[in-house]
Design a protein around this motif. Structure first.
Motif, PDB file in Angstrom:
ATOM      1  N   TYR A 192       0.836  -1.206   0.000  1.00 33.57           N
ATOM      2  CA  TYR A 192       0.000   0.000   0.000  1.00 33.57           C
ATOM      3  C   TYR A 192       0.870   1.254   0.000  1.00 33.57           C
ATOM      4  O   TYR A 192       0.581   2.228  -0.701  1.00 33.57           O
ATOM      5  CB  TYR A 192      -0.930  -0.007   1.215  1.00 33.57           C
ATOM      6  CG  TYR A 192      -1.822   1.220   1.282  1.00 33.57           C
ATOM      7  CD1 TYR A 192      -2.923   1.343   0.450  1.00 33.57           C
ATOM      8  CD2 TYR A 192      -1.545   2.256   2.175  1.00 33.57           C
ATOM      9  CE1 TYR A 192      -3.733   2.463   0.494  1.00 33.57           C
ATOM     10  CE2 TYR A 192      -2.352   3.380   2.231  1.00 33.57           C
ATOM     11  CZ  TYR A 192      -3.445   3.474   1.388  1.00 33.57           C
ATOM     12  OH  TYR A 192      -4.241   4.582   1.427  1.00 33.57           O
ATOM     13  N   TYR A 193       1.941   1.222   0.791  1.00 34.52           N
ATOM     14  CA  TYR A 193       2.862   2.360   0.831  1.00 34.52           C
ATOM     15  C   TYR A 193       3.511   2.571  -0.537  1.00 34.52           C
ATOM     16  O   TYR A 193       3.593   3.692  -1.040  1.00 34.52           O
ATOM     17  CB  TYR A 193       3.933   2.119   1.888  1.00 34.52           C
ATOM     18  CG  TYR A 193       5.010   3.185   1.922  1.00 34.52           C
ATOM     19  CD1 TYR A 193       4.757   4.452   2.432  1.00 34.52           C
ATOM     20  CD2 TYR A 193       6.281   2.913   1.422  1.00 34.52           C
ATOM     21  CE1 TYR A 193       5.739   5.426   2.444  1.00 34.52           C
ATOM     22  CE2 TYR A 193       7.272   3.891   1.430  1.00 34.52           C
ATOM     23  CZ  TYR A 193       6.992   5.143   1.949  1.00 34.52           C
ATOM     24  OH  TYR A 193       7.966   6.116   1.946  1.00 34.52           O
ATOM     25  N   VAL A 194       3.939   1.463  -1.124  1.00 40.60           N
ATOM     26  CA  VAL A 194       4.525   1.545  -2.470  1.00 40.60           C
ATOM     27  C   VAL A 194       3.490   2.084  -3.461  1.00 40.60           C
ATOM     28  O   VAL A 194       3.808   2.894  -4.339  1.00 40.60           O
ATOM     29  CB  VAL A 194       5.038   0.155  -2.919  1.00 40.60           C
ATOM     30  CG1 VAL A 194       5.463   0.178  -4.381  1.00 40.60           C
ATOM     31  CG2 VAL A 194       6.199  -0.294  -2.037  1.00 40.60           C
ATOM     32  N   SER A 195       2.250   1.654  -3.303  1.00 44.86           N
ATOM     33  CA  SER A 195       1.185   2.085  -4.222  1.00 44.86           C
ATOM     34  C   SER A 195       0.911   3.576  -4.122  1.00 44.86           C
ATOM     35  O   SER A 195       0.573   4.227  -5.120  1.00 44.86           O
ATOM     36  CB  SER A 195      -0.102   1.309  -3.934  1.00 44.86           C
ATOM     37  OG  SER A 195       0.100  -0.064  -4.124  1.00 44.86           O
ATOM     38  N   ASN A 196       1.031   4.144  -2.906  1.00 41.11           N
ATOM     39  CA  ASN A 196       0.851   5.587  -2.761  1.00 41.11           C
ATOM     40  C   ASN A 196       1.876   6.359  -3.575  1.00 41.11           C
ATOM     41  O   ASN A 196       1.559   7.369  -4.220  1.00 41.11           O
ATOM     42  CB  ASN A 196       0.970   5.977  -1.279  1.00 41.11           C
ATOM     43  CG  ASN A 196      -0.340   5.811  -0.537  1.00 41.11           C
ATOM     44  OD1 ASN A 196      -1.395   5.964  -1.123  1.00 41.11           O
ATOM     45  ND2 ASN A 196      -0.267   5.491   0.734  1.00 41.11           N
ATOM     46  N   ILE A 197       3.114   5.873  -3.520  1.00 40.56           N
ATOM     47  CA  ILE A 197       4.168   6.513  -4.316  1.00 40.56           C
ATOM     48  C   ILE A 197       3.854   6.366  -5.806  1.00 40.56           C
ATOM     49  O   ILE A 197       4.002   7.310  -6.589  1.00 40.56           O
ATOM     50  CB  ILE A 197       5.547   5.901  -3.979  1.00 40.56           C
ATOM     51  CG1 ILE A 197       5.853   6.073  -2.489  1.00 40.56           C
ATOM     52  CG2 ILE A 197       6.637   6.530  -4.827  1.00 40.56           C
ATOM     53  CD1 ILE A 197       7.107   5.377  -2.021  1.00 40.56           C
ATOM     54  N   ILE A 198       3.386   5.170  -6.180  1.00 45.65           N
ATOM     55  CA  ILE A 198       3.032   4.916  -7.581  1.00 45.65           C
ATOM     56  C   ILE A 198       1.930   5.866  -8.027  1.00 45.65           C
ATOM     57  O   ILE A 198       1.966   6.410  -9.137  1.00 45.65           O
ATOM     58  CB  ILE A 198       2.593   3.444  -7.758  1.00 45.65           C
ATOM     59  CG1 ILE A 198       3.793   2.515  -7.583  1.00 45.65           C
ATOM     60  CG2 ILE A 198       1.942   3.231  -9.126  1.00 45.65           C
ATOM     61  CD1 ILE A 198       3.425   1.038  -7.568  1.00 45.65           C
TER      62      ILE A 198
END
Length: 601
Positions: A192-198
């Protein structure tokens, strides 16, 4: 999700497809969860048989045990295969409902956007570039479709899988279930954290892609200018520079996205190790069987994608929200020109009155007309003359209601133009704009475009003759079936103007407006067209916007505009007697015609 609320109407429209898709997902996952249980039974059976087999070591009955074991395992294998086939069949039905639903909504959404684009006023198109408009109806809609289909499908799959799997695991061993699930929330939060950056970077990438599309569209549309000024290399360098920005942003996104798979593998590995370790201890303690460990390992792998998909779905939803926000910006834009009577159809007599009309372009703030007053009776011909920027074309724009007046009012047949049905008004006005636009289609289709009926070939050819372009068309290899290319690039300026005139006349309009539409034709062709105008426009209200005087046309009234105001008004003879700007134009034009005649001699 605030931006995505707009899409709820489409979910409701296809609610039965969505509901069926969710039911099919649940059925598919139910049969999927049965497979580990069958494998557990098979593994426990094998262990029991092996122990029994060893007890009868050296006895003849041992061979019978082996045959029974082989036959039983074949039955279990067949059962697992059957469950997989049933699961696959319902998964197919899921895609046939939810994914097809997303494609149908994608179609509907594009239709809504395109229709809204067409309804928006001219000022909207002056504020926004074509490339950005195209990108929102293509790339942004594609991003939204991923939310409508895959995201919805995988979310339903995630919820149903977690419910079925965890329920099955808890039924076997709550303790082992707890240890097995420990790494999975960490995996979900990490992704989810990675997805926010994405999401953040995807939004910027979409904006840069719109910019690239706009640059390409402008260069291709203006390729003649680019080539004539020898600016190819400069444009290539500029495009390459912007492409580098897009590339760097995409590479940065790919680097972040690269964490996705390693995180998943690590967490799945951790969950598997915990399952085997804790499960092994419980087997030794006699709390569960060895088959349960295999069952739990399969359950962990079943949960891996759904739990991983939490972050992936969040990423899709965020990207879709960013794209839908861009779409909503345009969908929330209201048309400033509205149709008071969209269904009305009727003729116009052609009485036109401008009462104290002042007009300021809303997109630039430039005052085009300043307290303009004139009256034109039905069937009369008006010439509007003036220098560049004097407001001539603005008169045509206001009569077509491309814009509304800033102050004052325009009356047609004694009725305020804002109270007349907009579609009917434009249907009854034949307009030939200064900037001729032809569609990338055949000449026949471009002329027929003006008619509100389906004209036959004879009618199209007749109006081509009226516009003095018939012989030009006949001289082409494919005649009226010749493709004119984008914006009519394959035709000359004069040919494009005459095709445009034919397109306007085939409407059989009640009011005709020609905006400098004979500037690119020769004198003989001009005489042919004007000869037809004298006959065809005899009873039609006509407004000719021009830089020159047409001696073959008799005008009931001539207006000379200067900075949006009436500088002179009257008949040809009256304006000549005034000795003003109109008189200068006539004298200059006569001198030029004399020079041409002398050169010809």
């Amino acid at each position: 999700m605030r931006e995505l609320k707009f899409l709820n109407r489409f979910f409701w429209k296809y609610r039965w497809r969505l509901a069926l898709g969710i039911v099919f997902i649940c059925i598919s996952n139910y049969f999927q969860v049965l497979q580990p249980q069958v494998i557990r039974e098979a593994l426990d059976l094998v262990i029991d048989y092996v122990n029994t087999y060893r007890i009868y070591d050296g006895f003849e009955v041992q061979g019978e045990f082996f045959g029974i074991l082989s036959h039983t395992l074949m039955l279990f294998a067949g059962l697992v295969l059957l469950l997989a086939l049933i699961m696959g069949f319902f998964l197919y039905l899921t895609r046939q409902t939810i994914i097809v639903m997303s494609r149908l909504i994608e179609y509907d959404l594009r239709e809504v956007i395109f229709e809204h684009y067409e309804d928006l006023s001219l000022e909207f198109y002056k504020r926004n570039n074509t490339g950005d408009l195209m990108n929102r109806i293509t790339e942004d809609v594609n991003k939204v479709r991923m939310y409508l289909g895959p995201a919805v499908m995988y979310l339903a799959n995630l919820i149903s899988t977690i419910i079925f799997v965890i329920a099955s695991m808890l039924a076997v061993s709550p303790t082992l279930t707890l240890y097995t699930l420990i790494p999975l929330p960490v995996l979900a939060v990490s992704i989810y954290y990675v997805s926010n950056i994405i999401h953040t970077r995807s939004t910027l990438i979409q904006q840069q892609l719109s910019k690239l599309t706009s640059i390409a569209q402008e260069v291709f549309s203006g390729i003649r200018v680019v080539k004539s000024y020898v600016r190819e290399r400069q444009q290539v360098q500029f495009f390459a520079k912007q492409s580098d920005v897009y590339k760097d942003m995409s590479v940065d996104l790919a680097k972040v996205d690269a964490w996705f798979f390693p995180l998943m593998v690590f967490m799945v590995g951790a969950a598997t190790v915990l399952t085997v370790y804790v499960g092994g201890l419980q087997v030794v303690a006699g709390e569960i069987s060895a088959g349960n460990i295999a069952e739990f390992v399969i359950y962990v792998n079943m949960l891996t994608w759904p739990v991983t998909a939490i972050g992936w779905i969040a990423s899709i939803v965020q990207q879709a929200a960013a794209s839908q926000k861009r779409i909503n910006e345009f969908l929330d834009t209201k048309a400033t020109i509205t149709d008071p009577h969209p269904e009305y159809r009727g003729g116009l007599k052609g009485d036109i009155t401008f009462e104290n009309v002042t007009f300021v372009y809303p997109d630039t703030g430039i005052k085009a007309l300043d307290n303009l007053n004139f009256t034109l009776k039905a069937g009369e011909k008006l010439a509007i003359i003036g220098r560049t920027g004097s407001g001539k074309t603005s008169v045509a724009d206001l009569l077509l209601r491309m814009y509304d007046v800033t102050s004052g009012r325009i009356l047609i047949d004694g009725q305020d133009i804002r109270e007349i049905g907009l579609a009917n008004l434009r249907r009854k006005i034949g307009y030939v704009p200064q900037d001729v636009f032809l569609f990338s289609d055949t000449i026949k289709a471009n002329i027929a475009f003006g008619a509100d009926h389906d004209p036959d070939d004879a009618e199209i050819e007749q109006f081509a003759k009226h516009a003095a372009v018939y012989k030009d068309i006949e001289g082409l290899t494919l005649g009226f079936d010749t493709l004119v290319g984008e914006r009519g690039v394959t035709l000359s300026g004069g040919q494009k103007q005459r095709v445009s005139i034919a397109r306007a006349l085939i409407k059989r309009p009640d009011i005709v407006i020609l905006d400098d539409s004979l500037s690119a034709v020769d004198t003989n062709t001009e005489q042919q067209i004007l000869g037809y105008f004298n006959q065809a426009l005899q009873e039609k209200t006509s407004i000719i916007i021009t830089h020159r005087i047409y001696g073959h046309l008799t005008f009931d009234k001539i207006i000379v505009l200067d900075q949006g105001r009436v500088a002179e008004m009257g008949t040809h003879e009256e304006l000549l007697a005034n000795g003003g700007y109109y008189s200068e134009i006539v004298e200059r034009q006569m001198a030029e015609e004399v020079e041409v005649d002398e050169d010809a001699e």
